[in-house]
Write a protein that holds these residues in place. Structure first.
Motif, PDB file in Angstrom:
ATOM      1  N   VAL A  62       0.842  -1.201   0.000  1.00  0.00           N
ATOM      2  CA  VAL A  62       0.000   0.000   0.000  1.00  0.00           C
ATOM      3  C   VAL A  62       0.875   1.247   0.000  1.00  0.00           C
ATOM      4  O   VAL A  62       0.616   2.207  -0.740  1.00  0.00           O
ATOM      5  CB  VAL A  62      -0.955  -0.013   1.216  1.00  0.00           C
ATOM      6  CG1 VAL A  62      -1.626   1.328   1.394  1.00  0.00           C
ATOM      7  CG2 VAL A  62      -1.983  -1.120   1.062  1.00  0.00           C
ATOM      8  N   GLN A  63       1.939   1.238   0.783  1.00  0.00           N
ATOM      9  CA  GLN A  63       2.850   2.382   0.824  1.00  0.00           C
ATOM     10  C   GLN A  63       3.506   2.597  -0.543  1.00  0.00           C
ATOM     11  O   GLN A  63       3.634   3.734  -1.016  1.00  0.00           O
ATOM     12  CB  GLN A  63       3.925   2.144   1.886  1.00  0.00           C
ATOM     13  CG  GLN A  63       4.869   3.302   2.084  1.00  0.00           C
ATOM     14  CD  GLN A  63       5.902   3.006   3.161  1.00  0.00           C
ATOM     15  OE1 GLN A  63       6.053   1.865   3.598  1.00  0.00           O
ATOM     16  NE2 GLN A  63       6.618   4.019   3.576  1.00  0.00           N
ATOM     17  N   PHE A  64       3.895   1.523  -1.211  1.00  0.00           N
ATOM     18  CA  PHE A  64       4.500   1.625  -2.539  1.00  0.00           C
ATOM     19  C   PHE A  64       3.508   2.199  -3.548  1.00  0.00           C
ATOM     20  O   PHE A  64       3.852   3.066  -4.352  1.00  0.00           O
ATOM     21  CB  PHE A  64       4.989   0.244  -2.995  1.00  0.00           C
ATOM     22  CG  PHE A  64       5.537   0.225  -4.384  1.00  0.00           C
ATOM     23  CD1 PHE A  64       6.804   0.729  -4.637  1.00  0.00           C
ATOM     24  CD2 PHE A  64       4.797  -0.305  -5.431  1.00  0.00           C
ATOM     25  CE1 PHE A  64       7.318   0.707  -5.919  1.00  0.00           C
ATOM     26  CE2 PHE A  64       5.296  -0.324  -6.711  1.00  0.00           C
ATOM     27  CZ  PHE A  64       6.570   0.176  -6.958  1.00  0.00           C
ATOM     28  N   MET A  65       2.260   1.726  -3.517  1.00  0.00           N
ATOM     29  CA  MET A  65       1.255   2.200  -4.470  1.00  0.00           C
ATOM     30  C   MET A  65       0.921   3.675  -4.240  1.00  0.00           C
ATOM     31  O   MET A  65       0.652   4.409  -5.191  1.00  0.00           O
ATOM     32  CB  MET A  65      -0.016   1.356  -4.375  1.00  0.00           C
ATOM     33  CG  MET A  65       0.163  -0.062  -4.862  1.00  0.00           C
ATOM     34  SD  MET A  65       0.744  -0.192  -6.555  1.00  0.00           S
ATOM     35  CE  MET A  65      -0.696   0.372  -7.429  1.00  0.00           C
ATOM     36  N   LYS A  66       0.948   4.116  -3.006  1.00  0.00           N
ATOM     37  CA  LYS A  66       0.689   5.532  -2.719  1.00  0.00           C
ATOM     38  C   LYS A  66       1.817   6.415  -3.241  1.00  0.00           C
ATOM     39  O   LYS A  66       1.596   7.550  -3.642  1.00  0.00           O
ATOM     40  CB  LYS A  66       0.509   5.749  -1.219  1.00  0.00           C
ATOM     41  CG  LYS A  66      -0.813   5.261  -0.693  1.00  0.00           C
ATOM     42  CD  LYS A  66      -0.945   5.542   0.790  1.00  0.00           C
ATOM     43  CE  LYS A  66      -2.285   5.046   1.307  1.00  0.00           C
ATOM     44  NZ  LYS A  66      -2.423   5.267   2.761  1.00  0.00           N
ATOM     45  N   ARG A  67       3.042   5.895  -3.227  1.00  0.00           N
ATOM     46  CA  ARG A  67       4.197   6.662  -3.663  1.00  0.00           C
ATOM     47  C   ARG A  67       4.288   6.727  -5.191  1.00  0.00           C
ATOM     48  O   ARG A  67       4.908   7.644  -5.742  1.00  0.00           O
ATOM     49  CB  ARG A  67       5.462   6.044  -3.103  1.00  0.00           C
ATOM     50  CG  ARG A  67       6.624   7.005  -3.083  1.00  0.00           C
ATOM     51  CD  ARG A  67       7.868   6.397  -2.501  1.00  0.00           C
ATOM     52  NE  ARG A  67       7.644   5.860  -1.169  1.00  0.00           N
ATOM     53  CZ  ARG A  67       8.506   5.111  -0.529  1.00  0.00           C
ATOM     54  NH1 ARG A  67       9.648   4.786  -1.086  1.00  0.00           N
ATOM     55  NH2 ARG A  67       8.243   4.654   0.686  1.00  0.00           N
ATOM     56  N   CYS A  68       3.703   5.763  -5.898  1.00  0.00           N
ATOM     57  CA  CYS A  68       3.774   5.725  -7.361  1.00  0.00           C
ATOM     58  C   CYS A  68       2.941   6.846  -7.968  1.00  0.00           C
ATOM     59  O   CYS A  68       1.881   7.201  -7.457  1.00  0.00           O
ATOM     60  CB  CYS A  68       3.249   4.388  -7.884  1.00  0.00           C
ATOM     61  SG  CYS A  68       4.304   3.012  -7.485  1.00  0.00           S
ATOM     62  N   THR A  69       3.436   7.388  -9.078  1.00  0.00           N
ATOM     63  CA  THR A  69       2.700   8.424  -9.794  1.00  0.00           C
ATOM     64  C   THR A  69       2.586   8.030 -11.258  1.00  0.00           C
ATOM     65  O   THR A  69       3.440   7.316 -11.794  1.00  0.00           O
ATOM     66  CB  THR A  69       3.405   9.788  -9.696  1.00  0.00           C
ATOM     67  OG1 THR A  69       4.715   9.664 -10.251  1.00  0.00           O
ATOM     68  CG2 THR A  69       3.488  10.265  -8.260  1.00  0.00           C
TER      69      THR A  69
END
Length: 70
Positions: free
Chosen positions: A20-27
């Motif tokens: 979830v943290q990785f997906m939030k950081r992706c743009t």
């Protein structure tokens, strides 16, 4: 014994938190970045195709010499 079970149960939860943290950081890439990425992939395809073609051109005569000479 209970500590081992707790550690085993914590592994999927930690993995989900990290995901979830990785997906939030992706743009999403902007148009300029996307075009640059497409160009890089295209150049990579062309280079790999050229290398494969050259290797095939070298391989055919060498194979004929080896097979024909035997």
């Amino acid at each position: 014994m209970s500590d081992q079970i707790q550690e085993i149960l914590d592994i999927p939860a930690e993995f989900a938190r990290d995901g979830v943290q990785f997906m939030k950081r992706c743009t999403k890439p902007d148009k300029k970045e996307f075009l640059r990425l497409c160009q890089a992939v295209g150049v990579g395809f062309l280079i790999m195709g050229a290398v494969g073609y050259i290797v095939k051109l070298i391989h055919i005569p060498v194979n004929n010499i080896l097979v024909g000479g035997a």
